[in-house]
Design an enzyme around this catalytic site. Structure first.
Site, short mmCIF file in Angstrom:
data_model
loop_
_atom_site.label_atom_id
_atom_site.label_comp_id
_atom_site.label_asym_id
_atom_site.label_seq_id
_atom_site.Cartn_x
_atom_site.Cartn_y
_atom_site.Cartn_z
N ASP A 124 0.81 -1.22 0.00
CA ASP A 124 0.00 0.00 0.00
C ASP A 124 0.84 1.27 0.00
O ASP A 124 0.45 2.29 0.57
CB ASP A 124 -0.96 0.02 1.21
N LYS B 291 2.04 2.38 -5.16
CA LYS B 291 2.78 1.94 -6.35
C LYS B 291 2.01 2.24 -7.64
O LYS B 291 2.59 2.62 -8.64
CB LYS B 291 3.08 0.43 -6.28
N LYS C 8 -0.02 4.60 -8.64
CA LYS C 8 0.09 5.95 -9.20
C LYS C 8 1.46 6.15 -9.87
O LYS C 8 1.56 6.76 -10.93
CB LYS C 8 -0.10 6.98 -8.07
N ASN D 212 -4.78 -10.26 -3.95
CA ASN D 212 -4.61 -9.65 -2.62
C ASN D 212 -4.12 -8.22 -2.79
O ASN D 212 -4.25 -7.39 -1.90
CB ASN D 212 -3.63 -10.46 -1.75
N HIS E 264 -4.00 -1.99 -6.59
CA HIS E 264 -3.23 -0.83 -7.03
C HIS E 264 -4.20 0.26 -7.49
O HIS E 264 -4.91 0.10 -8.48
CB HIS E 264 -2.26 -1.23 -8.14
N THR E 265 -4.20 1.35 -6.74
CA THR E 265 -5.21 2.40 -6.99
C THR E 265 -4.66 3.47 -7.93
O THR E 265 -3.60 4.03 -7.69
CB THR E 265 -5.62 3.04 -5.64
N ARG F 249 3.11 -28.96 -6.42
CA ARG F 249 3.00 -29.50 -7.78
C ARG F 249 1.62 -30.09 -8.08
O ARG F 249 1.47 -31.08 -8.77
CB ARG F 249 4.11 -30.51 -8.07
N GLN G 257 2.27 -6.03 -3.11
CA GLN G 257 2.57 -6.08 -1.67
C GLN G 257 3.84 -5.26 -1.38
O GLN G 257 4.05 -4.25 -2.04
CB GLN G 257 2.71 -7.52 -1.15
N GLY H 76 -10.98 -3.15 2.32
CA GLY H 76 -11.62 -2.04 3.03
C GLY H 76 -11.26 -1.97 4.51
O GLY H 76 -11.75 -1.11 5.24
N ARG H 77 -10.38 -2.87 4.96
CA ARG H 77 -10.02 -2.87 6.38
C ARG H 77 -9.22 -1.61 6.75
O ARG H 77 -8.41 -1.15 5.94
CB ARG H 77 -9.12 -4.09 6.71
#
Ligand code: IMP
Length: 426
Positions: A13, A16, A18, A38, A41-42, A142, A221, A299-300
């Site tokens: 967070d 990255k 932008k 997971n 990227h905003t 595998r 991440q 949203g946490r």
């Protein structure tokens, strides 16, 4: 050499999306090399927030080829929704390629993720519950299904066989596996995937490189969530550091040029696990509200704290950082004083090294307070015009880790950037 790697230096967070969006025009290819949905990227598109989970952040640039590498895990349901949202904006997704070696997240992977977290009780990792861990476990075990398998005749049988394996495991957890609805959606996602450019991406990308094209490898991440070097066990299930770009795309290490690391001017973490500089009182709440620190994927509320320089230096070493990008510095505009952690006090001993068992230790951060600039700086683009206190913070970070900042983001909008020193190689 033509591959630059861009990644997060903290617990994810870092903003990255932008920065990739800003740099994308200078590259021919943007490629994701690890992680899965997971990630969130905003980007700001037409003034609106747009969150990408799997698709590389270069998708809005017509002349950029976007590659989802073999190191990524793809959930066809999330992916389909994402493709539809991108297309609804009039974007042609013809510039997207997907590695046939990328792994698929099954509906039962998500159930296993939830079952495993529930079982952990208080020790839970705070996973995004997107099925990432179980999908990577099947990859190394595998057992995994890969994107290329979609195009084979016996795909459905292979899917059923893996689902059955998962059902046995879920039974051990005492969970049922009714996935009728979600399974339908999943196969719709698979159908959409099968219409896209599924390629042997390692050939494509190396061909691009040999033609002298520029590639930006986009990490997800952050370094402190790396499966080997992060705050284990409170980490994600992939390697998030720069060397992972080689594995996750099939690029030789000799092709890596710049390593661009992104850090916020403060620190956040979502989910459980150690966070030495966490501020649990009013200051932390203020950072959260000002910085809009709520997870882009779940949203946490994010945990907030001062910038952690020992951790940042650790990240810098692991990644072979050549350029630093500092984001969200404007969030500190109203602070009289800004903290920077320079050392840890662990059981009475001062150190700048992160212990391997950080999660087990009782750590007190040694925080130095710097005078804040206490004024808006979002409209200033020229580094020399910035307040002395602002420059002092930037130089304190640079000097501590021994890497210069090339870009500073001083607002959420595309144009709110201070180009301190244009990246030489870009
Ligand atoms: P998982 O990767 O979803 O299993 O989550 C493992 C840990 O990594 C949890 O603490 C998550 O909150 C964190 N995490 C995973 N992806 C991101 C991300 O993109 N940004 C921030 N934290 C993340």
């Amino acid at each position: 050499m033509a591959v630059d790697v861009l990644l997060g230096l903290q617990w994810g967070d870092e903003g990255k999306g932008k920065i990739v969006d800003y740099l994308a025009n200078q590259y021919d290819v943007v490629a994701r090399f690890q992680g899965g949905p997971n990630a969130g990227h905003t980007l700001k598109i037409n003034g609106e927030n747009f969150v990408l989970h799997t698709i590389p952040s270069g998708i809005f640039h017509e002349n950029v080829t976007n590659i989802i590498g073999n190191g990524v895990v793809i959930d066809p349901i999330v992916f389909k929704k994402e493709i539809e949202k991108v297309r609804a904006l009039g974007v042609d997704t013809g510039n997207l390629m997907i590695s046939n070696r990328a792994q698929l997240i099954l509906p039962t992977h998500k159930q296993l993720d939830a079952a495993s977290e529930n079982k952990k009780g208080k020790a839970k990792i705070g996973s995004t519950l997107r099925g990432i861990g179980p999908a990577y476990m099947d990859k190394t075990g595998r057992n995994g299904l890969r994107v290329g398998d979609i195009l084979t005749n016996n795909f459905k049988e292979r899917y059923q066989a893996l689902k059955l394996k998962h059902a046995t495991l879920l039974e051990l957890y005492g969970q049922e596996t009714d996935i009728t609805e979600i399974e339908k959606e999943w196969f719709e996602g698979i159908e959409l995937l099968s219409t896209l450019n599924i390629v042997s991406a390692e050939y494509v990308i190396n061909e691009f490189i040999s033609e002298g094209k520029n590639v930006l490898a986009e990490g997800a991440q952050g370094t402190m969530l790396d499966i080997d070097f992060g705050t284990y066990p409170f980490v994600t299930s992939s390697n998030t550091i720069s060397s992972s770009a080689c594995i996750g795309l099939g690029i030789p290490p000799t092709q890596i040029r710049e390593v661009i690391g992104i850090t916020k001017a403060y620190c956040t973490r979502v989910g459980s696990g150690p966070f030495p500089t966490e501020l649990t009182g009013e200051t932390g709440d203020f950072l959260r509200q000002k910085g809009g620190e709520f997870g882009a994927t779940t949203g946490r509320p994010r945990r907030c704290g001062w910038i952690d320089l020992p951790a940042l230096r650790y990240s810098s070493i692991l990644n072979g950082l050549t350029q630093l990008v500092i984001t969200k510095i404007d969030i500190l505009n109203e602070f009289e004083e800004i903290g920077i952690c320079t050392e840890y006090n662990i059981d009475g001993n001062l150190t700048t090294e992160l212990p391997y068992d950080l999660a087990e230790r009782n750590i007190t951060p040694v925080v130095k307070m710097l005078k804040g600039w206490n004024q808006p700086i979002n409209q200033i683009h020229n580094y020399e015009e910035l307040p002395m206190e602002f420059i002092n913070l930037v130089e304190s970070i640079e000097n501590y880790i021994g890497v210069k900042a090339s870009i500073i983001s001083n607002g959420p909008h595309r144009e709110e950037l201070i180009l301190k020193a244009q990246p030489e190689a870009v």
